[in-house]
Design a protein around this motif. Structure first.
Motif, short mmCIF file in Angstrom:
data_model
loop_
_atom_site.label_atom_id
_atom_site.label_comp_id
_atom_site.label_asym_id
_atom_site.label_seq_id
_atom_site.Cartn_x
_atom_site.Cartn_y
_atom_site.Cartn_z
N SER A 103 0.86 -1.20 0.05
CA SER A 103 -0.08 0.02 0.05
C SER A 103 0.77 1.08 0.20
O SER A 103 1.99 1.18 0.28
CB SER A 103 -0.76 0.09 1.30
N GLY A 133 -5.93 -4.26 -5.94
CA GLY A 133 -6.94 -4.71 -5.05
C GLY A 133 -6.75 -3.90 -3.70
O GLY A 133 -6.22 -2.76 -3.77
N ARG A 134 -7.53 -4.19 -2.62
CA ARG A 134 -7.38 -3.51 -1.47
C ARG A 134 -7.11 -4.45 -0.35
O ARG A 134 -7.51 -5.40 -0.13
CB ARG A 134 -8.83 -2.81 -1.36
N ARG A 135 -6.28 -3.83 0.74
CA ARG A 135 -5.75 -4.51 1.93
C ARG A 135 -7.13 -4.56 2.70
O ARG A 135 -7.70 -3.84 2.98
CB ARG A 135 -4.94 -3.63 2.50
N GLU A 136 -7.21 -5.86 3.40
CA GLU A 136 -8.57 -5.83 4.05
C GLU A 136 -8.02 -5.60 5.88
O GLU A 136 -8.13 -6.29 6.62
CB GLU A 136 -8.77 -7.56 4.14
N VAL A 137 -7.79 -4.29 5.74
CA VAL A 137 -7.99 -3.64 7.08
C VAL A 137 -8.71 -2.47 7.19
O VAL A 137 -9.13 -2.10 5.98
CB VAL A 137 -6.19 -3.17 7.32
N PRO A 138 -8.67 -1.71 8.39
CA PRO A 138 -9.50 -0.46 8.42
C PRO A 138 -8.91 0.54 7.37
O PRO A 138 -7.98 0.65 7.26
CB PRO A 138 -9.38 -0.03 9.93
N ARG A 140 -9.43 0.05 4.09
CA ARG A 140 -9.24 -0.70 2.88
C ARG A 140 -8.31 0.07 2.13
O ARG A 140 -8.73 0.50 0.84
CB ARG A 140 -10.40 -1.00 2.27
#
Length: 197
Positions: A103, A133-138, A140
């Motif tokens: 990211s 894509g997007r990281r699966e954390v708050p 995103r």
């Protein structure tokens, strides 16, 4: 039987020859079917074109014909204007290549400074970096990865072909400041061990 193999081989060669983009094995099979051994056909075609004016190459799991590296200069009619990447863009590209998917915040943490607004845009326009894509954390955050064009441009079959730290050191590509800091880090570890003893 031999005639069927020859027809399959010719079909694979034709598909690769007319394709505008590099093709995966699955994409080739969509055109030629399952009638023959695709891996053997690709190996045969690659061997046939080795040492010729064009070569069959595999980059990032995709196959395509390309001009032999030693002849590419004679096919250029106009001089390409090479745009040099800034140091920040080179550092960002290296971080993405070695740590992907990554990211923007992770890039900034590694570099120690903020990523300029246009840096990632320049790398995406060059076709070397893509959103992955997007990281699966708050929050995103968007994550970035390298592309097949990146591999092709730098002559890599996969990211495993990227040079390691020993290769970079041997080539003299490491910054002398980095080498000095690395030496100090090793020295302080030795000093700490001596103090503990």
């Amino acid at each position: 039987m031999i005639e069927e193999q020859d027809d399959f081989l010719r079909a694979v060669e034709a598909v690769l020859f007319v394709s505008e983009q590099p093709l995966t094995l699955g994409e080739i099979k969509l055109h030629v079917g399952e009638a023959g051994d695709l891996a053997a056909a690709l190996a045969t075609i690659s061997g046939h074109y080795a040492g010729r004016g064009v070569n069959l190459v595999e980059r990032g799991g995709r196959w395509h014909f390309q001009t032999a590296a030693d002849l590419s200069h004679i096919l250029r009619r106009e001089k390409d204007e090479t745009r040099k990447l800034s140091r920040a863009a080179m550092e960002t590209l290296a971080i993405i290549a070695y740590h992907e998917p990554v990211s923007r915040a992770e890039i900034e943490a590694i570099r120690g400074v903020q990523v300029a607004k246009g840096t990632l845009d320049v790398l995406m326009e060059a076709g070397w970096v893509r959103p992955a894509g997007r990281r699966e954390v708050p929050g995103r955050p968007l994550i970035y990865a390298t592309t097949v064009e990146f591999l092709s441009h730098f002559g890599l079959s996969s990211r495993r072909d990227l040079p390691g730290i020993d290769d970079l050191r041997a080539a003299g590509l490491l910054d002398p400041v980095d080498l000095a800091l690395e030496g100090l880090g090793a020295q302080s570890v030795v000093e700490n061990d001596e103090e503990d003893a």
